[in-house]
Design a protein around this motif. Structure first.
Motif, PDB file in Angstrom:
ATOM      1  N   THR A   1       0.853  -1.352  -0.166  1.00  0.00           N
ATOM      2  CA  THR A   1       0.080  -0.132   0.045  1.00  0.00           C
ATOM      3  C   THR A   1       0.899   1.218  -0.126  1.00  0.00           C
ATOM      4  OG1 THR A   1      -0.050  -0.258   2.280  1.00  0.00           O
ATOM      5  CG2 THR A   1      -1.829  -0.756   1.192  1.00  0.00           C
ATOM      6  N   ILE A   2       0.259   2.424  -0.321  1.00  0.00           N
ATOM      7  CA  ILE A   2       0.977   3.615  -0.038  1.00  0.00           C
ATOM      8  C   ILE A   2       0.226   4.193   1.026  1.00  0.00           C
ATOM      9  CG2 ILE A   2       1.343   6.033  -1.154  1.00  0.00           C
ATOM     10  CD1 ILE A   2       1.194   5.123  -3.777  1.00  0.00           C
ATOM     11  N   PRO A   3       0.915   4.420   2.203  1.00  0.00           N
ATOM     12  CA  PRO A   3       2.284   3.857   2.647  1.00  0.00           C
ATOM     13  C   PRO A   3       2.381   2.468   2.921  1.00  0.00           C
ATOM     14  CG  PRO A   3       1.064   4.953   4.507  1.00  0.00           C
ATOM     15  CD  PRO A   3       0.147   5.116   3.332  1.00  0.00           C
ATOM     16  N   PRO A   4       3.658   2.109   2.773  1.00  0.00           N
ATOM     17  CA  PRO A   4       3.807   0.599   3.274  1.00  0.00           C
ATOM     18  C   PRO A   4       3.737   0.506   4.649  1.00  0.00           C
ATOM     19  CG  PRO A   4       5.708   1.381   2.363  1.00  0.00           C
ATOM     20  CD  PRO A   4       4.559   2.660   2.333  1.00  0.00           C
ATOM     21  N   SER A   5       2.820   0.629   5.532  1.00  0.00           N
ATOM     22  CA  SER A   5       2.837   0.805   7.024  1.00  0.00           C
ATOM     23  C   SER A   5       2.287  -0.698   7.280  1.00  0.00           C
ATOM     24  CB  SER A   5       2.073   2.091   7.288  1.00  0.00           C
ATOM     25  OG  SER A   5       1.745   1.830   8.630  1.00  0.00           O
ATOM     26  N   THR A   6       2.803  -1.194   8.264  1.00  0.00           N
ATOM     27  CA  THR A   6       2.328  -2.458   8.605  1.00  0.00           C
ATOM     28  C   THR A   6       0.567  -2.479   8.777  1.00  0.00           C
ATOM     29  OG1 THR A   6       4.300  -3.085   9.676  1.00  0.00           O
ATOM     30  CG2 THR A   6       2.374  -4.163  10.674  1.00  0.00           C
ATOM     31  N   ILE A   7       0.219  -1.648   9.488  1.00  0.00           N
ATOM     32  CA  ILE A   7      -1.221  -1.571   9.758  1.00  0.00           C
ATOM     33  C   ILE A   7      -1.928  -1.301   8.612  1.00  0.00           C
ATOM     34  CG2 ILE A   7      -1.402   0.888  10.352  1.00  0.00           C
ATOM     35  CD1 ILE A   7      -2.122  -0.114  13.187  1.00  0.00           C
ATOM     36  N   THR A   8      -1.354  -0.565   7.804  1.00  0.00           N
ATOM     37  CA  THR A   8      -2.376  -0.204   6.575  1.00  0.00           C
ATOM     38  C   THR A   8      -2.260  -1.385   5.731  1.00  0.00           C
ATOM     39  OG1 THR A   8      -1.606   1.978   6.775  1.00  0.00           O
ATOM     40  CG2 THR A   8      -2.655   1.431   4.674  1.00  0.00           C
ATOM     41  N   ALA A   9      -1.049  -1.943   5.393  1.00  0.00           N
ATOM     42  CA  ALA A   9      -0.830  -3.129   4.269  1.00  0.00           C
ATOM     43  C   ALA A   9      -1.645  -4.349   4.725  1.00  0.00           C
ATOM     44  CB  ALA A   9       0.593  -3.350   4.301  1.00  0.00           C
ATOM     45  N   TRP A  10      -1.326  -4.874   5.960  1.00  0.00           N
ATOM     46  CA  TRP A  10      -2.119  -6.003   6.375  1.00  0.00           C
ATOM     47  C   TRP A  10      -3.638  -6.215   6.085  1.00  0.00           C
ATOM     48  CZ3 TRP A  10       0.395 -10.514   6.195  1.00  0.00           C
ATOM     49  CH2 TRP A  10       1.516 -10.623   6.683  1.00  0.00           C
ATOM     50  N   ASN A  11      -4.254  -5.015   6.391  1.00  0.00           N
ATOM     51  CA  ASN A  11      -5.585  -4.762   6.344  1.00  0.00           C
ATOM     52  C   ASN A  11      -6.064  -4.462   4.868  1.00  0.00           C
ATOM     53  OD1 ASN A  11      -6.629  -4.929   9.006  1.00  0.00           O
ATOM     54  ND2 ASN A  11      -5.258  -3.448   9.391  1.00  0.00           N
ATOM     55  N   SER A  12      -5.300  -3.937   4.190  1.00  0.00           N
ATOM     56  CA  SER A  12      -5.643  -3.881   2.617  1.00  0.00           C
ATOM     57  C   SER A  12      -5.412  -5.313   2.078  1.00  0.00           C
ATOM     58  CB  SER A  12      -4.452  -2.937   1.975  1.00  0.00           C
ATOM     59  OG  SER A  12      -4.714  -2.811   0.590  1.00  0.00           O
ATOM     60  N   MET A  13      -4.436  -6.112   2.430  1.00  0.00           N
ATOM     61  CA  MET A  13      -4.387  -7.398   1.863  1.00  0.00           C
ATOM     62  C   MET A  13      -5.623  -8.236   2.337  1.00  0.00           C
ATOM     63  SD  MET A  13      -1.589 -10.113   3.027  1.00  0.00           S
ATOM     64  CE  MET A  13      -0.218  -9.277   3.033  1.00  0.00           C
ATOM     65  N   MET A  14      -6.214  -8.072   3.482  1.00  0.00           N
ATOM     66  CA  MET A  14      -7.160  -8.719   4.091  1.00  0.00           C
ATOM     67  C   MET A  14      -8.476  -7.973   3.524  1.00  0.00           C
ATOM     68  SD  MET A  14      -6.430 -11.620   5.331  1.00  0.00           S
ATOM     69  CE  MET A  14      -4.920 -11.464   4.113  1.00  0.00           C
TER      70      MET A  14
ATOM     71  N   GLY B   1      -9.012  -6.214   0.428  1.00  0.00           N
ATOM     72  CA  GLY B   1      -8.854  -5.834  -1.165  1.00  0.00           C
ATOM     73  C   GLY B   1      -9.493  -4.169  -1.143  1.00  0.00           C
ATOM     74  N   LYS B   2      -9.091  -3.563  -0.084  1.00  0.00           N
ATOM     75  CA  LYS B   2      -9.360  -2.115  -0.115  1.00  0.00           C
ATOM     76  C   LYS B   2      -7.956  -1.208  -0.130  1.00  0.00           C
ATOM     77  CE  LYS B   2     -13.777  -2.850  -0.488  1.00  0.00           C
ATOM     78  NZ  LYS B   2     -14.699  -2.503   0.478  1.00  0.00           N
ATOM     79  N   ASP B   3      -8.060  -0.182  -0.607  1.00  0.00           N
ATOM     80  CA  ASP B   3      -6.774   0.839  -0.488  1.00  0.00           C
ATOM     81  C   ASP B   3      -6.845   1.564   1.027  1.00  0.00           C
ATOM     82  OD1 ASP B   3      -8.101   3.283  -0.824  1.00  0.00           O
ATOM     83  OD2 ASP B   3      -7.298   3.603  -2.674  1.00  0.00           O
ATOM     84  N   SER B   4      -5.783   2.194   1.069  1.00  0.00           N
ATOM     85  CA  SER B   4      -5.454   3.141   2.412  1.00  0.00           C
ATOM     86  C   SER B   4      -6.843   3.913   2.745  1.00  0.00           C
ATOM     87  CB  SER B   4      -4.344   3.637   2.448  1.00  0.00           C
ATOM     88  OG  SER B   4      -3.357   2.921   1.927  1.00  0.00           O
ATOM     89  N   SER B   5      -7.275   4.566   1.606  1.00  0.00           N
ATOM     90  CA  SER B   5      -8.438   5.665   1.829  1.00  0.00           C
ATOM     91  C   SER B   5      -9.700   4.941   2.146  1.00  0.00           C
ATOM     92  CB  SER B   5      -8.475   6.341   0.709  1.00  0.00           C
ATOM     93  OG  SER B   5      -8.861   6.047  -0.197  1.00  0.00           O
ATOM     94  N   GLU B   6      -9.925   3.870   1.629  1.00  0.00           N
ATOM     95  CA  GLU B   6     -11.127   3.312   1.938  1.00  0.00           C
ATOM     96  C   GLU B   6     -11.094   2.505   3.137  1.00  0.00           C
ATOM     97  OE1 GLU B   6     -12.483   0.943  -2.066  1.00  0.00           O
ATOM     98  OE2 GLU B   6     -10.567   0.909  -1.863  1.00  0.00           O
ATOM     99  N   LEU B   7      -9.961   2.076   3.563  1.00  0.00           N
ATOM    100  CA  LEU B   7      -9.760   1.534   4.875  1.00  0.00           C
ATOM    101  C   LEU B   7     -10.139   2.798   5.873  1.00  0.00           C
ATOM    102  CD1 LEU B   7      -6.624  -0.707   4.402  1.00  0.00           C
ATOM    103  CD2 LEU B   7      -9.019  -1.571   5.178  1.00  0.00           C
TER     104      LEU B   7
END
Ligand code: ZN
Length: 462
Positions: free
Chosen positions: A43-56, A58-64
């Motif tokens: 993700t942008i940014p490749p932050s742990t908390i953003t990335a695992w949740n995007s992975m789990m 299917g959404k981008d950081s702004s949707e999360l």
């Protein structure tokens, strides 16, 4: 239908795993030879908390609605994110709706836990082993029997506190934590029913941040002949052996995924972003904050910004999150932003050399740039080889430590993805994948319909 098992390794880097160490990681190597593998664009940014949740999801950081560990709430105060900040369903929510059973261990932003059709054990942001960190409650007893519950979720209590540990102590705790986490996984794998099983291990991230300069000869602060020069590789070898034991326990119709949320990259140093903004006259701190920094370095908080006098302020370790104060900028907003982007790109390193800095505007990278948590600009100093340090009370423009301690590596754009199983074609290395593709891929393998609001396509695995 196939069951899916995910072995999540935080921050595993493609260069180390796929190139340098693969021959010493026979279990992972076997999976790459049996199925397919790829570099994973985080993700942008490749932050742990953003990335695992995007992975789990299917959404981008702004949707999360998740960009970092902290956010500015509606009263202007700095708050830590938790599971209540997540704005969309994650895989286990979708599977629960389809009566499939999930066991989910240590994924960040699962604290406080929400009921799931199965078992949920929180990740490193849990405030301790309590009624909110496990579901159902009976799992708490199992964890208490494993060892010291203080180090079950993370190596130190409190965000970023691992950075203050001595390397020997850090290593001891990383192994202690990982042993407990893997014991729980092995126990639940065979004693409970499941269709989807995921465990995420944070130990690699904790070690990598702190130990990089002990083995990377090209690091500007390389420690020669360090007794810890092989510690990271040895930890991966340990994980690989544990993975072999786990694979033996999996039912035969299981698809196995080994995945990381981002990679790692050596860190040259830190740029004191808010010092730079203050020097330019763009950022003014409150009287209270100015008093506080007289006593020493302190973490940046949104409430330290004097919003009457400030045009722009920054947050975020590693990548920078830059926020424009629209009220004070008025009609100047667009031209100010353009000039700011240029100025950020022109910040040199501490020796005056130019940096390969990337600056992203929110409307160019996000689906929901209107979400209030969205930073106006996301900055990768020297493409993440330099970190942003928003802490206050630092001297000058460059630093080597944050307010909580020193690290020698940061997060990189790409992680790893490996998948193998009876349903998975043997394709070897495929083109880079998008982190959001993991969720629809899991759903497809499990023969569960992809919800319409996930618009990214699954990886072609069959
Ligand atoms: Zn991570």
């Amino acid at each position: 239908m196939s069951k899916v098992f995910i072995f999540g390794i935080d921050g595993a880097s493609p260069k180390l795993i796929f190139e340098e160490w693969l021959d010493e990681l026979p279990t992972i190597k076997k999976l790459t030879e049996k199925g397919l593998y790829a570099k994973l664009n985080s993700t942008i940014p490749p932050s742990t908390i953003t990335a695992w949740n995007s992975m789990m999801s299917g959404k981008d950081s702004s949707e999360l609605g998740i960009f970092s560990f902290t956010y500015k709430d509606k009263d202007g105060q700095t708050k830590l994110v938790d599971s209540n900040n997540i704005r969309c369903d994650r895989v286990w929510d979708i599977l629960s709706q389809q009566n499939k059973k999930s066991i989910v261990l240590h994924v960040p932003l699962t604290y406080p836990v929400k009921p799931v059709n199965g078992i949920m054990v929180s990740g490193f942001l849990a405030l301790g082993l309590d009624n909110q960190s496990v579901y159902p409650l009976e799992i708490k007893e199992k964890i208490e029997q494993l060892g010291n519950p203080d180090f079950f979720f993370d190596v130190a209590v409190g965000l970023g506190r691992h950075k203050a540990l001595e390397i020997d102590e850090l290593l001891k705790r990383v192994y202690e934590m990982t042993k407990m986490q893997l014991s729980l996984a092995k126990d639940l794998l065979i004693s409970k029913e499941w269709d989807f099983f995921m465990t995420m291990l944070i130990g690699t991230d904790r070690l990598q941040h702190m130990i990089w300069r002990h083995f990377d000869k090209s690091h500007r602060r390389f420690i020669e002949n360090s007794p810890h020069k092989n510690a990271l590789k040895n930890y991966y070898i340990y994980l690989d052996k544990e993975l072999a034991k786990i694979i033996k326990l999996l039912p035969p119709d299981t698809t196995t995924i080994v995945v990381s949320d981002h990679g790692m990259i050596k860190q040259e140093g830190k740029i004191n972003l808010n010092n730079w903004l203050m020097e330019k006259g763009y950022l003014v701190l409150t009287d209270e904050a100015q008093e506080k920094i007289k006593q020493g370095k302190t973490r940046f908080k949104f409430e330290f910004v004097d919003m009457e006098k400030t045009k722009v302020y920054g947050a975020g370790a590693y990548n920078a999150r830059v926020f424009l104060n629209k009220q004070n900028l008025g009609e100047e907003l667009a031209s100010f932003r353009q000039k700011l982007i240029q100025d950020l790109k022109e910040i040199p390193d501490d020796q005056g050399n130019p940096l390969d800095t990337k600056v992203y505007k929110k409307e160019d990278i996000y689906k929901k740039p209107e979400n209030p948590e969205c930073p106006d600009l996301t900055v990768y100093f020297d493409d993440l080889r330099w970190a942003s340090n928003p802490d206050l009370g630092q001297e000058g423009l460059y630093s080597w430590e944050s307010a909580v301690g020193a690290d020698s590596a940061g997060h990189a754009r790409q992680g790893i993805f490996i998948i193998a199983g009876d349903k998975i074609k043997n394709k070897g290395k495929i083109n880079d994948i998008d982190i959001r593709q993991v969720t629809p891929t899991i759903l497809r393998i499990m023969e569960v319909k992809k919800p319409e609001d996930i618009d990214i396509q699954p990886i072609k695995v069959d």
